[in-house]
Design a protein around this motif. Structure first.
Motif, PDB file in Angstrom:
ATOM      1  N   PHE A 126       0.887  -1.427  -0.201  1.00 57.37           N
ATOM      2  CA  PHE A 126       0.082  -0.052  -0.148  1.00 57.37           C
ATOM      3  C   PHE A 126       0.940   1.245  -0.040  1.00 57.37           C
ATOM      4  CE2 PHE A 126      -2.543   3.272   1.878  1.00 57.37           C
ATOM      5  CZ  PHE A 126      -3.591   3.356   1.212  1.00 57.37           C
ATOM      6  N   PHE A 127       1.980   1.514   0.661  1.00 61.75           N
ATOM      7  CA  PHE A 127       2.847   2.749   1.177  1.00 61.75           C
ATOM      8  C   PHE A 127       3.522   3.022  -0.046  1.00 61.75           C
ATOM      9  CE2 PHE A 127       1.042   1.711   5.189  1.00 61.75           C
ATOM     10  CZ  PHE A 127       0.518   2.760   5.637  1.00 61.75           C
ATOM     11  N   ALA A 128       4.204   1.702  -0.480  1.00 58.84           N
ATOM     12  CA  ALA A 128       5.426   2.037  -1.569  1.00 58.84           C
ATOM     13  C   ALA A 128       4.611   2.200  -3.045  1.00 58.84           C
ATOM     14  CB  ALA A 128       6.262   0.887  -1.744  1.00 58.84           C
ATOM     15  N   HIS A 129       3.380   1.386  -3.005  1.00 59.23           N
ATOM     16  CA  HIS A 129       2.682   1.300  -4.612  1.00 59.23           C
ATOM     17  C   HIS A 129       1.454   0.599  -4.188  1.00 59.23           C
ATOM     18  CE1 HIS A 129       3.304  -3.207  -4.983  1.00 59.23           C
ATOM     19  NE2 HIS A 129       4.512  -2.889  -4.384  1.00 59.23           N
ATOM     20  N   TYR A 130       0.578   0.817  -5.028  1.00 58.02           N
ATOM     21  CA  TYR A 130      -0.829   0.137  -4.905  1.00 58.02           C
ATOM     22  C   TYR A 130      -0.961  -1.090  -5.316  1.00 58.02           C
ATOM     23  CZ  TYR A 130      -2.277   4.865  -3.773  1.00 58.02           C
ATOM     24  OH  TYR A 130      -2.523   6.304  -3.188  1.00 58.02           O
ATOM     25  N   ASP A 131      -1.276  -2.058  -4.431  1.00 64.02           N
ATOM     26  CA  ASP A 131      -1.551  -3.309  -4.699  1.00 64.02           C
ATOM     27  C   ASP A 131      -2.929  -3.557  -5.199  1.00 64.02           C
ATOM     28  OD1 ASP A 131      -2.620  -6.225  -4.060  1.00 64.02           O
ATOM     29  OD2 ASP A 131      -0.232  -6.522  -3.987  1.00 64.02           O
ATOM     30  N   LYS A 132      -3.029  -4.089  -6.408  1.00 60.86           N
ATOM     31  CA  LYS A 132      -4.421  -4.355  -6.948  1.00 60.86           C
ATOM     32  C   LYS A 132      -5.588  -4.766  -6.075  1.00 60.86           C
ATOM     33  CE  LYS A 132      -3.575  -8.803  -9.263  1.00 60.86           C
ATOM     34  NZ  LYS A 132      -3.656  -9.384 -10.598  1.00 60.86           N
ATOM     35  N   GLU A 133      -4.984  -5.538  -5.109  1.00 68.09           N
ATOM     36  CA  GLU A 133      -6.036  -6.316  -4.176  1.00 68.09           C
ATOM     37  C   GLU A 133      -6.639  -5.352  -3.182  1.00 68.09           C
ATOM     38  OE1 GLU A 133      -5.951  -9.903  -0.756  1.00 68.09           O
ATOM     39  OE2 GLU A 133      -3.960  -9.589  -2.202  1.00 68.09           O
ATOM     40  N   TYR A 134      -5.982  -4.363  -2.937  1.00 68.78           N
ATOM     41  CA  TYR A 134      -5.960  -3.358  -1.877  1.00 68.78           C
ATOM     42  C   TYR A 134      -6.454  -1.917  -2.343  1.00 68.78           C
ATOM     43  CZ  TYR A 134      -4.553  -7.000   1.149  1.00 68.78           C
ATOM     44  OH  TYR A 134      -4.379  -8.253   1.636  1.00 68.78           O
ATOM     45  N   PHE A 135      -6.354  -1.756  -3.641  1.00 69.43           N
ATOM     46  CA  PHE A 135      -6.727  -0.584  -4.419  1.00 69.43           C
ATOM     47  C   PHE A 135      -7.735   0.085  -3.941  1.00 69.43           C
ATOM     48  CE2 PHE A 135      -7.646   2.211  -7.887  1.00 69.43           C
ATOM     49  CZ  PHE A 135      -6.534   3.284  -7.727  1.00 69.43           C
ATOM     50  N   TYR A 136      -8.953  -0.753  -4.087  1.00 72.76           N
ATOM     51  CA  TYR A 136     -10.404  -0.283  -4.085  1.00 72.76           C
ATOM     52  C   TYR A 136     -10.838  -0.447  -2.520  1.00 72.76           C
ATOM     53  CZ  TYR A 136     -10.378  -0.086  -8.964  1.00 72.76           C
ATOM     54  OH  TYR A 136     -10.263   0.415 -10.356  1.00 72.76           O
ATOM     55  N   GLU A 137     -10.138  -1.375  -1.659  1.00 68.93           N
ATOM     56  CA  GLU A 137     -10.608  -1.376  -0.346  1.00 68.93           C
ATOM     57  C   GLU A 137      -9.344  -1.414   0.465  1.00 68.93           C
ATOM     58  OE1 GLU A 137     -12.847  -4.981   0.040  1.00 68.93           O
ATOM     59  OE2 GLU A 137     -14.253  -4.506  -1.597  1.00 68.93           O
ATOM     60  N   PRO A 138      -8.492  -0.345   0.729  1.00 69.61           N
ATOM     61  CA  PRO A 138      -7.570  -0.103   1.480  1.00 69.61           C
ATOM     62  C   PRO A 138      -7.720  -0.533   3.061  1.00 69.61           C
ATOM     63  CG  PRO A 138      -8.612   2.043   1.129  1.00 69.61           C
ATOM     64  CD  PRO A 138      -9.247   0.834   0.261  1.00 69.61           C
ATOM     65  N   ASP A 139      -8.951  -0.516   3.533  1.00 69.32           N
ATOM     66  CA  ASP A 139      -9.271  -0.960   4.827  1.00 69.32           C
ATOM     67  C   ASP A 139      -8.935  -2.603   5.060  1.00 69.32           C
ATOM     68  OD1 ASP A 139      -9.676   1.655   5.516  1.00 69.32           O
ATOM     69  OD2 ASP A 139     -11.841   1.458   5.368  1.00 69.32           O
TER      70      ASP A 139
END
Length: 202
Positions: A126-139
């Motif tokens: 999340f912090f270094a780059h957006y992982d597709k798994e958590y892009f839409y649901e960061p929580d």
């Protein structure tokens, strides 16, 4: 590594931990946890605090990652301990201690591997780059890969303990921790915010 190079390494780590990391973690802890003990909540007193806390959390994540992850960095606390172990007899100690203490310190950090693994996953996903798994649901990352402020404080205190030990045995003194001063300053700052909020409130 020469004695002068070792001292330079130690001083840099001391600065990174005691001067940069500790104040950030203390501020993050105060405005994320302790400020919530007052009423109304911080996001009502000053909505911009959300962005301050977010920035502190990002910064703390990256700072801890660089200092404790043993693989991705050429300079970190694990590398420092290994250098210390390998060069134990070359270093000019002001206060002598047994080489086995270094191995104990390495074991202490090995005991933090599970927490460090979660820190690394959070940084990477999340912090270094957006992982597709958590892009839409960061929580979802917080639920699946938790890393709490208390754990950040625990890693920071172990960094202080480790670096402080070698600073004491090279220079004869332990660095001063700014944690208490930062908490006091954050409290005063938040008091001003709360008083300003009261003046603005109808």
């Amino acid at each position: 590594m020469t004695n002068d190079e070792y001292q330079e390494y130690l001083l840099r780590l001391t600065h990174l931990v005691y001067t940069e990391l500790v104040p950030k973690v203390a501020m993050l802890d105060y405005f994320s946890v302790h400020a919530n003990e007052f009423s109304p909540p911080p996001n009502e007193v000053e909505p911009l605090l959300w962005f301050v806390n977010s920035g502190l959390f990002y910064d703390t994540t990256f700072s801890l990652y660089r200092l404790v992850h043993p693989i991705q960095s050429d300079r970190n606390v694990i590398h420092f301990l290994r250098i210390t172990k390998d060069n134990y007899k070359r270093i000019e100690w002001t206060k002598q201690f047994k080489r086995g203490v270094i191995i104990e310190h390495l074991s202490e950090w090995e005991g933090q591997s599970e927490i460090i693994d979660r820190l690394v996953k959070r940084r990477n996903k999340f912090f270094a780059h957006y992982d597709k798994e958590y892009f839409y649901e960061p929580d979802g990352l917080t639920d699946e890969v938790p890393f709490t402020i208390d754990e950040a404080k625990d890693l920071t205190r172990l960094l202080q303990k480790t670096v402080g030990f070698y600073h004491q045995h090279v220079y004869g003194s332990t660095p001063i921790s700014m944690e208490g001063f930062v908490y006091a300053g954050a409290y005063r700052m938040y008091e001003l915010m709360r008083n300003n909020y009261k003046e603005r409130s109808p």
